[in-house]
Design a protein around this motif. Structure first.
Motif, PDB file in Angstrom:
ATOM      1  N   ALA A  10       0.534  -0.776  -0.276  1.00 40.36           N
ATOM      2  CA  ALA A  10      -0.108  -0.460  -0.202  1.00 40.36           C
ATOM      3  C   ALA A  10       0.839   1.140  -0.077  1.00 40.36           C
ATOM      4  O   ALA A  10       0.569   2.526  -0.735  1.00 40.36           O
ATOM      5  CB  ALA A  10      -1.108  -0.148   0.998  1.00 40.36           C
ATOM      6  N   LYS A  11       2.298   1.134   0.988  1.00 43.13           N
ATOM      7  CA  LYS A  11       3.172   2.592   0.711  1.00 43.13           C
ATOM      8  C   LYS A  11       2.799   3.016  -0.462  1.00 43.13           C
ATOM      9  O   LYS A  11       3.876   3.764  -0.805  1.00 43.13           O
ATOM     10  CB  LYS A  11       3.697   2.052   1.814  1.00 43.13           C
ATOM     11  N   GLU A  12       3.899   1.486  -1.558  1.00 40.46           N
ATOM     12  CA  GLU A  12       4.576   1.939  -2.589  1.00 40.46           C
ATOM     13  C   GLU A  12       2.736   2.824  -3.906  1.00 40.46           C
ATOM     14  O   GLU A  12       3.792   3.047  -4.688  1.00 40.46           O
ATOM     15  CB  GLU A  12       5.163   0.705  -3.342  1.00 40.46           C
ATOM     16  N   LEU A  13       2.435   1.868  -3.109  1.00 39.44           N
ATOM     17  CA  LEU A  13       0.799   2.656  -4.168  1.00 39.44           C
ATOM     18  C   LEU A  13       0.564   4.025  -3.686  1.00 39.44           C
ATOM     19  O   LEU A  13       0.848   4.634  -5.458  1.00 39.44           O
ATOM     20  CB  LEU A  13       0.140   1.683  -4.055  1.00 39.44           C
ATOM     21  N   LEU A  14       0.481   4.315  -3.320  1.00 46.21           N
ATOM     22  CA  LEU A  14       1.186   5.850  -2.257  1.00 46.21           C
ATOM     23  C   LEU A  14       1.696   6.465  -2.790  1.00 46.21           C
ATOM     24  O   LEU A  14       1.618   7.851  -3.802  1.00 46.21           O
ATOM     25  CB  LEU A  14       0.747   5.565  -0.945  1.00 46.21           C
ATOM     26  N   ALA A  15       3.246   5.779  -2.722  1.00 47.15           N
ATOM     27  CA  ALA A  15       4.961   6.530  -3.495  1.00 47.15           C
ATOM     28  C   ALA A  15       4.191   6.847  -4.726  1.00 47.15           C
ATOM     29  O   ALA A  15       4.559   7.664  -5.375  1.00 47.15           O
ATOM     30  CB  ALA A  15       5.765   5.882  -3.335  1.00 47.15           C
ATOM     31  N   GLN A  16       3.541   6.012  -5.876  1.00 50.30           N
ATOM     32  CA  GLN A  16       3.553   5.494  -6.916  1.00 50.30           C
ATOM     33  C   GLN A  16       1.943   6.936  -7.298  1.00 50.30           C
ATOM     34  O   GLN A  16       1.603   6.708  -8.481  1.00 50.30           O
ATOM     35  CB  GLN A  16       3.605   3.849  -7.217  1.00 50.30           C
TER      36      GLN A  16
END
Ligand code: SF4
Length: 346
Positions: A10-16
């Motif tokens: 989820a954090k990587e989705l947010l970062a992207q």
């Protein structure tokens, strides 16, 4: 900017910027339940968050909604699993599932309860038992690699398995079901093609649902496979909000044909848990297929099929063109015409 490796949290989705800050906790819950992965190739095909590629791979809160008809094993693999890694539903063919991981995780996956990182590779003794099972049954004419995505395995891992199958006299066809050529095309290399080049014919069924998935690299991968003499078919899932228009289906099937892939099956959405937001009705699917027949050439037409829940097999559910009375037939544009009944014999 496109991520250089798969996006998995989820954090990587947010970062992207694929989800918003306020979605973070909910999407983290979804990701705990169902694996997430978006390859760089698929990330690069996302134009906006409502598009047909984003909808297939970016998790959403709708996945936490379960409807009463949904099931953990929607197509009923479990009752037909005599040994780990084998599904034997029809007498003449088996599914062989050496891995339960995929380069991407589709949000509508029909095996979402079993695929994903974890204990997902058949152990050596399980693989041996699976191959022994096939060897001991002369009625098995075809072995279908599925998973997970079998082409996530390196050519070096695939080769010994394929060599063993190639040596079994009664196995006449080996088939791969895979999303790799489209979603992770860099894996399609001359080494992979060499591993797939056997005396036993190998067919590859490419899973793809929208032409927006099929970029230049995917076209190169398909060209390499087809140019090596590997027959290519496709499988598509009918998905609400992704490809449930005649235009989207027409564009996909035309794109496949010009890339030497014969559309094979259009699947009605399975009753997988948390996927109701993707399912059309069968009537909507039939209407789409009927309209498609009037728009595109016969080579572009797949068969519309349903896996009967509970493991009772797959059947065509396309629209009916013959009238109930047997004396009329409806054309692709919905107009009924009389068809003369057979004259009684003298
Ligand atoms: S590639 Fe196939 S098995 Fe893997 S997540 Fe997608 S639908 Fe499921």
């Amino acid at each position: 900017m496109v991520a250089s490796r798969p996006i998995r949290t989820a954090k990587e989705l947010l970062a992207q910027q694929l989800i918003e800050e306020e979605q973070l906790a909910t999407i983290a819950d979804v990701a705990k339940q169902y694996a997430v992965s978006i390859t760089p190739a698929m990330h690069s095909r996302i134009v906006d968050l409502d598009d047909p590629v984003a909808r297939q791979f970016v998790p959403s809160s709708a996945e936490l909604v379960t409807t009463p008809e949904e099931r953990e094993d929607p197509i009923g693999d479990d009752p037909f699993t005599p040994v780990p890694g084998i599904t034997h539903r029809y007498p003449d063919r088996v599914l062989l599932k050496p891995v339960l991981v995929c380069p991407v995780y589709c949000r509508f996956c029909f095996r979402r309860e079993v695929v994903g990182p974890g204990d997902s590779l058949l152990k050596e003794d399980q693989l041996k038992a699976a191959l022994d099972y096939i060897r001991a049954r002369p009625e098995i004419w075809e072995v279908i690699f599925t998973g997970g995505d079998p082409l996530i395995m390196s050519p070096g891992r695939l080769e010994p398995i394929l060599r063993e199958l190639d040596a079994i006299e009664h196995v006449k066809v080996i088939r791969f079901h895979t999303r790799v050529p489209v979603v992770d095309p860099d894996r399609v290399t001359p080494e992979l093609v060499a591993a797939l080049t056997l005396d036993t014919p190998v067919w590859v069924v490419v899973h793809t649902n929208h032409s927006q998935e099929i970029g230049q690299e995917a076209r190169r991968a398909l060209r390499l496979l087809a140019g090596s003499g590997i027959p290519l078919l496709s499988q598509t899932v009918l998905l609400k909000g992704v490809n449930d228009t005649p235009e989207a289906l027409e564009d996909l099937f035309r794109t496949l044909i010009v890339n030497r892939v014969k559309p094979y099956y259009l699947h009605h959405g399975d009753l997988a848990v948390g996927t109701s937001h993707f399912r059309t009705t069968i009537e909507e699917g039939q209407e789409l297929v009927r309209r498609l027949r009037g728009r595109v050439s016969g080579v572009c037409q797949p068969t519309y099929v349903l896996d009967i829940p509970g493991g009772h097999g797959k059947v065509p559910i396309g629209p009916r063109y013959l009238g109930e009375d047997g004396a009329s037939v409806t054309d692709p544009w919905g107009v009924a015409h009389a068809y003369p009944p057979k004259a009684p014999q003298e």
